[in-house]
Structure formats: structure tokens, C-alpha cells
Design a protein around this motif. Structure first.
Motif, mmCIF file in Angstrom:
data_model
loop_
_atom_site.group_PDB
_atom_site.id
_atom_site.type_symbol
_atom_site.label_atom_id
_atom_site.label_comp_id
_atom_site.label_asym_id
_atom_site.label_seq_id
_atom_site.Cartn_x
_atom_site.Cartn_y
_atom_site.Cartn_z
ATOM 1 N N PHE A 154 68.543 60.181 61.955
ATOM 2 C CA PHE A 154 69.580 61.215 61.990
ATOM 3 C C PHE A 154 70.768 60.827 61.112
ATOM 4 C CE2 PHE A 154 67.934 62.548 66.324
ATOM 5 C CZ PHE A 154 67.417 63.735 65.840
ATOM 6 N N SER A 155 71.268 59.582 61.274
ATOM 7 C CA SER A 155 72.503 59.226 60.568
ATOM 8 C C SER A 155 72.255 59.119 59.072
ATOM 9 C CB SER A 155 73.102 57.912 61.081
ATOM 10 O OG SER A 155 72.481 57.450 62.203
ATOM 11 N N ASN A 156 71.126 58.492 58.707
ATOM 12 C CA ASN A 156 70.851 58.322 57.289
ATOM 13 C C ASN A 156 70.647 59.677 56.620
ATOM 14 O OD1 ASN A 156 70.598 56.382 55.295
ATOM 15 N ND2 ASN A 156 68.380 56.535 55.307
ATOM 16 N N LEU A 209 80.826 61.230 60.346
ATOM 17 C CA LEU A 209 80.055 60.938 61.556
ATOM 18 C C LEU A 209 78.835 60.089 61.223
ATOM 19 C CD1 LEU A 209 80.076 64.249 63.590
ATOM 20 C CD2 LEU A 209 80.988 62.043 64.268
ATOM 21 N N SER A 210 78.117 60.456 60.143
ATOM 22 C CA SER A 210 76.912 59.704 59.780
ATOM 23 C C SER A 210 77.261 58.267 59.446
ATOM 24 C CB SER A 210 76.227 60.332 58.575
ATOM 25 O OG SER A 210 76.185 61.703 58.696
ATOM 26 N N LEU A 211 78.328 58.084 58.663
ATOM 27 C CA LEU A 211 78.680 56.723 58.273
ATOM 28 C C LEU A 211 79.156 55.922 59.481
ATOM 29 C CD1 LEU A 211 80.447 57.379 54.876
ATOM 30 C CD2 LEU A 211 78.195 56.450 55.261
ATOM 31 N N PHE A 212 79.896 56.570 60.396
ATOM 32 C CA PHE A 212 80.305 55.876 61.614
ATOM 33 C C PHE A 212 79.079 55.449 62.406
ATOM 34 C CE2 PHE A 212 84.889 57.500 62.437
ATOM 35 C CZ PHE A 212 85.287 56.827 61.309
ATOM 36 N N VAL A 228 79.831 57.340 68.654
ATOM 37 C CA VAL A 228 78.601 57.943 68.127
ATOM 38 C C VAL A 228 77.392 57.058 68.423
ATOM 39 C CG1 VAL A 228 79.558 59.409 66.349
ATOM 40 C CG2 VAL A 228 79.200 57.005 65.899
ATOM 41 N N ALA A 229 76.195 57.666 68.232
ATOM 42 C CA ALA A 229 74.962 57.055 68.712
ATOM 43 C C ALA A 229 74.654 55.703 68.090
ATOM 44 C CB ALA A 229 73.806 58.016 68.456
ATOM 45 N N GLY A 230 75.032 55.520 66.824
ATOM 46 C CA GLY A 230 74.686 54.286 66.133
ATOM 47 C C GLY A 230 75.158 53.045 66.852
ATOM 48 N N PHE A 231 76.272 53.152 67.569
ATOM 49 C CA PHE A 231 76.796 52.006 68.305
ATOM 50 C C PHE A 231 75.796 51.547 69.356
ATOM 51 C CE2 PHE A 231 78.853 50.810 72.320
ATOM 52 C CZ PHE A 231 79.316 49.571 71.945
ATOM 53 N N PHE A 232 75.275 52.526 70.129
ATOM 54 C CA PHE A 232 74.393 52.167 71.235
ATOM 55 C C PHE A 232 73.119 51.499 70.730
ATOM 56 C CE2 PHE A 232 76.986 55.675 72.661
ATOM 57 C CZ PHE A 232 77.540 55.138 73.796
ATOM 58 N N ILE A 258 71.386 69.756 62.734
ATOM 59 C CA ILE A 258 70.465 68.938 63.539
ATOM 60 C C ILE A 258 70.904 67.473 63.510
ATOM 61 C CG2 ILE A 258 68.072 68.163 63.819
ATOM 62 C CD1 ILE A 258 67.175 70.720 62.525
ATOM 63 N N CYS A 259 71.286 67.001 62.317
ATOM 64 C CA CYS A 259 71.730 65.606 62.196
ATOM 65 C C CYS A 259 72.925 65.347 63.100
ATOM 66 C CB CYS A 259 72.128 65.285 60.764
ATOM 67 S SG CYS A 259 70.752 65.210 59.664
ATOM 68 N N VAL A 260 73.926 66.240 63.032
ATOM 69 C CA VAL A 260 75.150 66.016 63.817
ATOM 70 C C VAL A 260 74.818 66.013 65.302
ATOM 71 C CG1 VAL A 260 77.358 67.002 64.452
ATOM 72 C CG2 VAL A 260 76.682 66.915 62.069
ATOM 73 N N LEU A 261 73.995 66.987 65.726
ATOM 74 C CA LEU A 261 73.602 67.019 67.136
ATOM 75 C C LEU A 261 72.951 65.701 67.525
ATOM 76 C CD1 LEU A 261 72.164 70.596 67.651
ATOM 77 C CD2 LEU A 261 74.292 69.636 68.506
ATOM 78 N N GLY A 262 72.034 65.225 66.667
ATOM 79 C CA GLY A 262 71.340 63.963 66.941
ATOM 80 C C GLY A 262 72.311 62.814 67.053
ATOM 81 N N ILE A 263 73.239 62.744 66.091
ATOM 82 C CA ILE A 263 74.170 61.615 66.076
ATOM 83 C C ILE A 263 75.049 61.630 67.320
ATOM 84 C CG2 ILE A 263 76.149 60.649 64.869
ATOM 85 C CD1 ILE A 263 74.888 61.716 62.291
#
Lengths: 167, 472
Positions: free
Chosen positions: B329-331, B369-372, B380-384, B447-452
Motif C-alpha cells: 500500500f505505502s510503496n 502519508l505513504s512516506l510516513f 500510520v500502518a507502517g509503524f506497526f 485504496i492506498c490511503v485506506l490501506g495505509i
């Protein structure tokens, strides 16, 4: 006798595969590669996999090499020679090749292979054909279909690259 | 075979059906624009079916297998490719020079996805290898899609040569494994592989072949040039979908066939991970071209994945899946913005993004958001996902690796924020003009933002993956 023939084929494969990758003329490389494929077919004959050997001869030696030569003829001049490779590169690739060979050979020599259990394998055309299209245990219908998809996709990709742009 | 058995392969069958339909429509009409909406609708249908209908079983004498976990992997890949197709709509439809080959583009992308699905579902090395090739070789044509551009053609050549080299190494490994065990079926090998010099060598060859596809350092040298030369959407495909599929099959191989080798691969993966994170980061800092920057950042991200493999626990497997889900999602979010901007203006350099927020609020927020998420900043999700990976490594007692990973995560924070700073703070007299993206791209980015945002907030998603991975 069999061992001697095996070693003859092995030496042919070794010499011509080295020649194929080091030759500076691409057409010659293709011809050297043809000899490699022929010798591999010989190995199959030696193992009495006659059908496989025939396929190797007709498809690889007959078909693929001819395609190679056609595409070389279409895309480049026959007399074209590659630039000579820099000495440094030769030394490093030699070192890498020798190191790789030493590692592989020493690993193979130290391994104790178990005796093959069933030496008599029915490798006739009928059996091969049956298994190629059967879908149960040991059936190869799925890989067969996936290969056809792979060929189709590669074909379309090749056409996309090769066709002339109208725009 | 009965219809129930065929339904086990529903994902592959549907994908191939879509690919063939695309091909037929492409042959029948001159107006190539019709093709796209039809394909998108069919593809959404396939993706949704994947989530609803679970399958479990074996076919073709164990050559093809399907478990809920494998299903989940395919769902992740399907969702990713759906996003990529949506993102590439603008680039394909609005540019006259790309019209000609829309059909070919979609056919190859979808059949390559089918190849990945076959690869993940494979129960023996033959199907694994065929799936891998189906996923790789045709993509070379897409890398060289803009064949009139020198960089693109060069990237295509580099891609196919490195792919062939890595397949060669992989095949040699497989042939040694066959020679020593007499079988290529995973379930036979599972019992018979043992640590000897030769079989360990075979394993290392196979690992290096797959590491080429994931572009772990030192097998990464092809990545930067190929990613830069390829069209943006293909770069995002290679850096997220291709990578995720290779990680999935590596996961399955390590946890089933090579579980006896866990001592060897634990140690190897630690080194690979440290090298990949560090070198990917060091190169990413220096990049000015945004595509190249994302390429190196994706190498660095791949370095975090081996942390989840360590110890070979099923919790680790679910963490890797979770990480990849969020990574996709983020990439794709970051690449999506780059894709929109590139296809509208042709600008790729980081300086062009100065003052981007003033003109394009929505796009710059998606990018932020994606880069975060890639950097791993808490809400955002990437942290978890990163945090869970670190926990796995800590549980197994690999503190040194953990230390390096945390340092690298911090370094990566710096360069991700550099882009954010350029967009929000840096002044620019001539910022990129207001871009109105098309419906497809908007949907893809949404979709990406929702996922993130949501995959991180709802623990239920991780729990769900975790229940599946018990049966790996």
C-alpha cells in the motif's frame, strides 16, 4: 567403454561451452553452442533415453540454433567482432570461475551419493506422452499448460518490442 | 477432475481468463479505450472473489497446493496489481504513443501475476520455476515498453540478462537438490534434505536466485538502473508486487522444504539483512531523481523483511505478510503520486517537488502519508508492521541485528522527511501546476490511503493473518 565415451562427451561439452562464451564472433559462438547441444544429446543416448536424445537433436540442435542464427543474421553483420575484453575483467572472471568450480567440485566430491533405487526406468515415447497429459499423481498437465502461457506471453512481449511504431 | 477441484485454482483460472479476454477485445476493436474499463471491472471481480471464497487442498499429485495462507498472499498480490492497473490508466490512455500496445501491456501484466500465483501455490520445484519465469521474462518487454527511449531499452536488456543469470544459478541449485534427493516435490524433500556440503550449496544457490528477485544486497546491482529506466508503473510493479511474490515463495520454501537448514539460513539472513538495510539507505540518501530514490528505499525496505524469518516461527510468517501488505500500500501510494506527476509533466527530480503542497494538496498529502508509512511514523500502518518485525528479532535474541535495524529505520526517516520537507516547506517560484488526475488514478490512490490508515488501526487484520499462518 561407457566411461570412456562419457568422458569424451564431457570434454567436448566443456571445451565448446568455454569457446561459446569466449568467442568474439557471435555467429561462431552459436555454432560452438550447437556442438555443446549435440554432445548433450550424446549423453542422453548413453543413458538410453532415446526419445529425449531425439528431442534434444531436433528441437535444440535443429530448431533453436537455426533460430539463433537467423536472428543473428537479421540483426548484425556476420563479420562483426566484439571489442576485446580488458585484461582486468578477464582476470577477475577467471578467478570467480575457478573459485566457483573449486567450491562446487569439492562439495560434489565429498558427498556420498546413495545407490539409485530403480535403474530400470521406462522412458519410451508412450509413457512420456501419457504422463505429459495426465493430471493425477506424477501427471504433468499443469506444467504443460503453464509453459504454453509462458510462451504466449513471451511472444506477445517480443512482438511489442519488435514491431514498428505507426505513431 | 471435478469442478470442485478446478475451483481450487480459481484465482489463476480467472486471471488467465481475463488475460485472454483482453487479448480478444484487443484484436476485435480499433478503439483501445474500451478495453480498460472492462478489464478493471473483471479484475475487481477476481480480487473480491479471492477474499470471499477460501480454498484448501492439493491438485496434480501435490504439484499445486492451496491453503488459506496462500490465498491471503494471492489476495495481497491481486490488490496490489489492481492498484497498479488503476494508476497506469492515465499513462496508457492519455498518451497517444502508448495507445498501440494497451492490450499487450495488460495481457503481460496479468499473465505475470498469474505466474506469481502459480509460483506461490507450487508444490514442487518444476512449477515453482515455471511460475517464476512466467512472472519474470514477459515483464522485460514491459520494462522496455518505451522502446524509443534509450534508458528504457537499456533497462529491458539489463533486466532480462540479470533475470536469466539468477535463474541459471537457481536451476543449478534445484538440479543438485534433485540429484541428491531424487525428488523435486516439496513434501518429499521436506523429509529427506539434510545438512551436507552439497545440499547446503544447493540451498545457497536457490537462496541467491530468489534474493536476486527480492534484490537483497549483494544481489541488488541490477535494481537501480532497471527501476530508473522502466516506466513508473512497471517500476512500482517490480518494487512491490514482484518483490512481495518472491518473499512469499521464499517464506514457504524456508519454512517447509528447508526447515532443517534453519541454522544456516538464520545466520545468512542476518548478514543479508544488515547489508541490505545499510547499503540501500546509504545510496537512497544521495538520490535526487525521485524514481531512483524510491528504488533504493525499496531495497532498504526489503532489508527489514528477513527480521521476520528469524527463528522460523509462524508468528514471524504472519508478521512478514503483514509487513508486505502495508508495504504494498505505502510503496504504491508513493509511486502512484510519482506516476501521476510524471505522466502529466514529465518531471522526476526531487527539486521539482518544491512547493508541491501549494498547488496539489491532495496528492502531496497522499505522498506524505505513504512516506510516513514507509518510514514507520506512529499513527500510520507502517509503524506497526516495522515494530512487529523488530519484536520478532528481539524475541529470538538477535539484539545486534535489532540495533542495526533501528539505526537504519532512523536514517531512513531522514531521507523520507527530506521529500516531505521539499513538498511542504521549500519555496519554489514555479511549482508543478495543478494536476487533475483521472478517476482511475484517484480510485487507486484512495485504496492506498485506506490501506495505509486502516490496516494499522485495526488489530483484527493482523490477528486474521496470524490465524491463517498456523497452517503454513
Amino acid at each position: 567403454m561407457e566411461t570412456t565415451i562419457f568422458y569424451i562427451f564431457a570434454i567436448v561439452i566443456l571445451i565448446f561451452s568455454v569457446l561459446a562464451v569466449t568467442s568474439r564472433r557471435i555467429l561462431r559462438a552459436a555454432v560452438y553452442f550447437l556442438f555443446v547441444l549435440l554432445a548433450v544429446a550424446g549423453l542422453f543416448f548413453l543413458l538410453s533415453f532415446n526419445f529425449l536424445a531425439a528431442v534434444q537433436l531436433t528441437v535444440y540442435a535443429g530448431g533453436i540454433i537455426v533460430l539463433f542464427i537467423f536472428s543473428i543474421m537479421l540483426t548484425s553483420q556476420v563479420n562483426d567482432k566484439l571489442e576485446p575484453i580488458a585484461a582486468k575483467k578477464i582476470i577477475f572472471s577467471l578467478l570467480a570461475a575457478i573459485a566457483g568450480a573449486v567450491v562446487c567440485i569439492s562439495a560434489i566430491m565429498t558427498y556420498r551419493f546413495s545407490e539409485p533405487k530403480n535403474i530400470e526406468v521406462d522412458a519410451g515415447m508412450k509413457t512420456i506422452g501419457k504422463y505429459l497429459l495426465s493430471y493425477g499423481e506424477n501427471g504433468y498437465a499443469l506444467p504443460f499448460e503453464v509453459i504454453s502461457l509462458l510462451l504466449l506471453a513471451s511472444l506477445i512481449g517480443a512482438i511489442m518490442i519488435a514491431k514498428r511504431d505507426n505513431t | 477432475m471435478t469442478i470442485d477441484q478446478f475451483l481450487l485454482m480459481k484465482n489463476e483460472i480467472l486471471l488467465i481468463a481475463i488475460a485472454v479476454i483482453v487479448l480478444i477485445i484487443d484484436l476485435m476493436t480499433d478503439n483501445k479505450k474500451i478495453l480498460f474499463p472492462v478489464m478493471i471491472i473483471l479484475f475487481i471481480f477476481t480480487t473480491v472473489i479471492g477474499f470471499i471464497y477460501q480454498t484448501d487442498g492439493e491438485l496434480f499429485g501435490g504439484m499445486y497446493r492451496s491453503t488459506p495462507l496462500i490465498n491471503m498472499m494471492k489476495n495481497i498480490l491481486n490488490t496490489g496489481v489492481l492498484i497498479i492497473l488503476l494508476q497506469s490508466a492515465g499513462w496508457l490512455i492519455n498518451k497517444a504513443e502508448n495507445h498501440e500496445n494497451i492490450g499487450g501491456f495488460c495481457f503481460i501484466l496479468i499473465s505475470s501475476l498469474a505466474g506469481m500465483c502459480f509460483m506461490i501455490s507450487s508444490g514442487d520445484f518444476l512449477m515453482f520455476y515455471l511460475g517464476l519465469e512466467l512472472a519474470t521474462i514477459p515483464i522485460a518487454a514491459l520494462v522496455a515498453y518505451e522502446k524509443m527511449k534509450f534508458l528504457s531499452a537499456e533497462a529491458g536488456t539489463k533486466f532480462i540478462l540479470s533475470a536469466v543469470l539468477s535463474s541459471g544459478i537457481l536451476l543449478y541449485g534445484i538440479s543438485i537438490l534433485y540429484g541428491t534427493n531424487g525428488s523435486i516435490l516439496f513434501k518429499d524433500l521436506n523429509n529427506s534434505v539434510e545438512i551436507t556440503n552439497l545440499q547446503a550449496l544447493a540451498f545457497i544457490f536457490i537462496l541467491s536466485g530468489i534474493a536476486f528477485k527480492i534484490s537483497l544486497v549483494p544481489f541488488h546491482l541490477w535494481t537501480a538502473d532497471v527501476y530508473e529506466g522502466a516506466p513508473v508503473n512497471i517500476t512500482s510493479f517490480l518494487s512491490s508486487i514482484s518483490k512481495a511474490a518472491s518473499v512469499f515463495i521464499l517464506l514457504i520454501l524456508l519454512f517447509t522444504v528447508f526447515i532443517n537448514f534453519s541454522e544456516i539460513w538464520n545466520e545468512l539472513l542476518v548478514y543479508l539483512s544488515i547489508l541490505t538495510m545499510t547499503i540501500g539507505n546509504l545510496f537512497a540518501i544521495r538520490q535526487q531523481n525521485l524514481k531512483r530514490f524510491l528504488a533504493f528505499s525499496s531495497i532498504a525496505q526489503a532489508g527489514f523483511i528477513p527480521l521476520g524469518f528469524i527463528g522460523g516461527t509462524s508468528l514471524g510468517a504472519s508478521t512478514v505478510l503483514y509487513f508486505l501488505l502495508i508495504y504494498v500500500f505505502s510503496n504504491l501510494g508513493a509511486f502512484g503520486v510519482v506516476s501521476v506527476v510524471t505522466s502529466a509533466t514529465g518531471k522526476e527530480s526531487m527539486n521539482d517537488y518544491n512547493g508541491f503542497y501549494k498547488t496539489n494538496r491532495g496528492l502531496s498529502i497522499v505522498m506524505m502519508l505513504s512516506l510516513f508509512s514507509l518510514a514507520g511514523i506512529p499513527p500510520v500502518a507502517g509503524f506497526f508492521s516495522k515494530f512487529f518485525l523488530f519484536t520478532i528479532a528481539a524475541k529470538q535474541g538477535y539484539y545486534f541485528l535489532l540495533f542495526i535495524a533501528v539505526i537504519n529505520a532512523t536514517i531512513s526517516l531522514y531521507y523520507y522527511l527530506l521529500v516531505v520537507k521539499a513538498m511542504f516547506i521549500n519555496e519554489n517560484e514555479q511549482p508543478i501546476e495543478k494536476i487533475t488526475s483521472d478517476v482511475y488514478a484517484k480510485l487507486g490512490l484512495a485504496i492506498c490511503v485506506l490501506g495505509i490508515v486502516f490496516t494499522g488501526l485495526f488489530g483484527i487484520i493482523f490477528d486474521y493473518i496470524n490465524t491463517l499462518s498456523k497452517g503454513i
